[in-house]
Design a protein around this motif. Structure first.
Motif, mmCIF file in Angstrom:
data_model
loop_
_atom_site.group_PDB
_atom_site.id
_atom_site.type_symbol
_atom_site.label_atom_id
_atom_site.label_comp_id
_atom_site.label_asym_id
_atom_site.label_seq_id
_atom_site.Cartn_x
_atom_site.Cartn_y
_atom_site.Cartn_z
ATOM 1 N N MET A 89 0.867 -1.170 0.000
ATOM 2 C CA MET A 89 0.000 0.000 0.000
ATOM 3 C C MET A 89 0.911 1.229 0.000
ATOM 4 S SD MET A 89 -3.438 0.828 2.232
ATOM 5 C CE MET A 89 -2.919 0.290 3.812
ATOM 6 N N ASN A 90 0.677 2.125 -0.982
ATOM 7 C CA ASN A 90 1.508 3.319 -1.046
ATOM 8 C C ASN A 90 1.010 4.374 -0.046
ATOM 9 O OD1 ASN A 90 -0.490 5.037 -2.328
ATOM 10 N ND2 ASN A 90 0.025 4.113 -4.294
ATOM 11 N N VAL A 91 1.758 5.455 0.086
ATOM 12 C CA VAL A 91 1.463 6.497 1.075
ATOM 13 C C VAL A 91 0.081 7.104 0.847
ATOM 14 C CG1 VAL A 91 2.201 8.758 1.945
ATOM 15 C CG2 VAL A 91 3.901 7.012 1.449
ATOM 16 N N ALA A 92 -0.255 7.379 -0.410
ATOM 17 C CA ALA A 92 -1.550 7.998 -0.713
ATOM 18 C C ALA A 92 -2.707 7.047 -0.383
ATOM 19 C CB ALA A 92 -1.604 8.425 -2.172
ATOM 20 N N GLU A 93 -2.545 5.750 -0.653
ATOM 21 C CA GLU A 93 -3.584 4.776 -0.304
ATOM 22 C C GLU A 93 -3.780 4.724 1.205
ATOM 23 O OE1 GLU A 93 -2.999 0.844 -2.021
ATOM 24 O OE2 GLU A 93 -2.018 1.807 -3.723
ATOM 25 N N THR A 94 -2.680 4.726 1.943
ATOM 26 C CA THR A 94 -2.746 4.695 3.411
ATOM 27 C C THR A 94 -3.485 5.927 3.931
ATOM 28 O OG1 THR A 94 -0.674 3.460 3.500
ATOM 29 C CG2 THR A 94 -1.362 4.565 5.524
ATOM 30 N N LEU A 95 -3.165 7.093 3.368
ATOM 31 C CA LEU A 95 -3.817 8.327 3.782
ATOM 32 C C LEU A 95 -5.307 8.296 3.437
ATOM 33 C CD1 LEU A 95 -3.854 11.185 4.914
ATOM 34 C CD2 LEU A 95 -3.033 12.002 2.678
ATOM 35 N N LEU A 96 -5.651 7.854 2.233
ATOM 36 C CA LEU A 96 -7.064 7.810 1.848
ATOM 37 C C LEU A 96 -7.839 6.850 2.747
ATOM 38 C CD1 LEU A 96 -9.348 8.760 0.046
ATOM 39 C CD2 LEU A 96 -8.702 6.976 -1.600
ATOM 40 N N LEU A 97 -7.273 5.714 3.068
ATOM 41 C CA LEU A 97 -7.953 4.775 3.960
ATOM 42 C C LEU A 97 -8.191 5.423 5.329
ATOM 43 C CD1 LEU A 97 -9.178 2.023 4.465
ATOM 44 C CD2 LEU A 97 -6.887 1.193 5.059
ATOM 45 N N ALA A 98 -7.199 6.135 5.848
ATOM 46 C CA ALA A 98 -7.368 6.830 7.133
ATOM 47 C C ALA A 98 -8.464 7.897 7.030
ATOM 48 C CB ALA A 98 -6.047 7.463 7.563
ATOM 49 N N GLN A 99 -8.502 8.634 5.924
ATOM 50 C CA GLN A 99 -9.541 9.652 5.725
ATOM 51 C C GLN A 99 -10.930 9.008 5.681
ATOM 52 O OE1 GLN A 99 -8.280 11.503 2.068
ATOM 53 N NE2 GLN A 99 -6.920 12.954 3.101
ATOM 54 N N ILE A 100 -11.048 7.889 4.987
ATOM 55 C CA ILE A 100 -12.325 7.169 4.873
ATOM 56 C C ILE A 100 -12.802 6.744 6.254
ATOM 57 C CG2 ILE A 100 -13.346 4.982 4.081
ATOM 58 C CD1 ILE A 100 -11.493 5.326 1.545
ATOM 59 N N GLN A 101 -11.891 6.188 7.033
ATOM 60 C CA GLN A 101 -12.235 5.720 8.378
ATOM 61 C C GLN A 101 -12.613 6.891 9.281
ATOM 62 O OE1 GLN A 101 -8.576 3.558 8.988
ATOM 63 N NE2 GLN A 101 -9.508 1.605 8.359
ATOM 64 N N GLN A 102 -11.856 7.977 9.232
ATOM 65 C CA GLN A 102 -12.145 9.145 10.065
ATOM 66 C C GLN A 102 -13.466 9.800 9.684
ATOM 67 O OE1 GLN A 102 -8.647 11.592 9.675
ATOM 68 N NE2 GLN A 102 -7.425 10.288 11.031
ATOM 69 N N ALA A 103 -13.826 9.711 8.410
ATOM 70 C CA ALA A 103 -15.073 10.315 7.941
ATOM 71 C C ALA A 103 -16.290 9.441 8.254
ATOM 72 C CB ALA A 103 -14.998 10.567 6.435
ATOM 73 N N GLY A 104 -16.047 8.221 8.704
ATOM 74 C CA GLY A 104 -17.156 7.327 9.025
ATOM 75 C C GLY A 104 -17.826 6.716 7.804
ATOM 76 N N LEU A 105 -17.121 6.720 6.673
ATOM 77 C CA LEU A 105 -17.664 6.087 5.466
ATOM 78 C C LEU A 105 -17.579 4.569 5.615
ATOM 79 C CD1 LEU A 105 -16.105 8.352 2.692
ATOM 80 C CD2 LEU A 105 -18.449 8.370 3.541
ATOM 81 N N VAL A 144 -5.734 13.060 -3.108
ATOM 82 C CA VAL A 144 -5.911 12.522 -1.755
ATOM 83 C C VAL A 144 -5.459 13.571 -0.741
ATOM 84 C CG1 VAL A 144 -5.197 10.721 -0.128
ATOM 85 C CG2 VAL A 144 -5.677 10.122 -2.518
ATOM 86 N N ASP A 145 -4.274 14.141 -0.957
ATOM 87 C CA ASP A 145 -3.728 15.153 -0.035
ATOM 88 C C ASP A 145 -4.666 16.343 0.138
ATOM 89 O OD1 ASP A 145 -1.412 13.668 0.357
ATOM 90 O OD2 ASP A 145 -0.233 14.822 -1.087
#
Length: 112
Positions: free
Chosen positions: A1-17, A88-89
């Motif tokens: 998993m690249n850095v952008a994928e890791t960040l997007l997954l964290a954003q998805i989780q934090q957003a409650g999606l 993503v950023d």
């Protein structure tokens, strides 16, 4: 998993999606996999790691491979969103995901 994928997954989780499936095979018998998938929404997401360079997505070979992947996803009745690390950023990827997941009610397999 690249850095952008890791960040997007964290954003998805934090957003409650809804939690996506990872490395989802979408074009059997071919071995094509999407970075993220929401099967109930027939939605795939690809985060493009490298955009520049001879072997990157910006090369002729990379562009042709990306066209093939997009066409295969469509042939199998998936919607595919593609994001760059910059998207993503900036939060643009998350905003579009929120919109698409909210607009697209889950569908049953019989509707595919």
């Amino acid at each position: 998993m690249n850095v952008a994928e890791t960040l997007l997954l964290a954003q998805i989780q934090q957003a409650g999606l809804p939690e996506p499936e990872r490395q989802f095979p979408y074009a059997k018998p071919r071995r094509l996999k999407a970075d993220f998938a929401w099967p109930a929404h027939t939605l795939l997401v690809e985060v493009t790691g490298g955009v520049w360079g001879r072997r990157a997505h910006g090369s002729i070979t990379g562009i042709l491979a990306d066209i093939d992947r997009l066409n295969e996803s469509t042939r199998h009745r998936w919607r595919m969103l593609r994001f760059t690390p910059g998207m993503v950023d900036s939060g643009e990827a998350l905003a579009l995901l929120r919109e698409v997941l909210a607009d697209g009610a889950p569908v049953g397999k019989e509707e595919l």
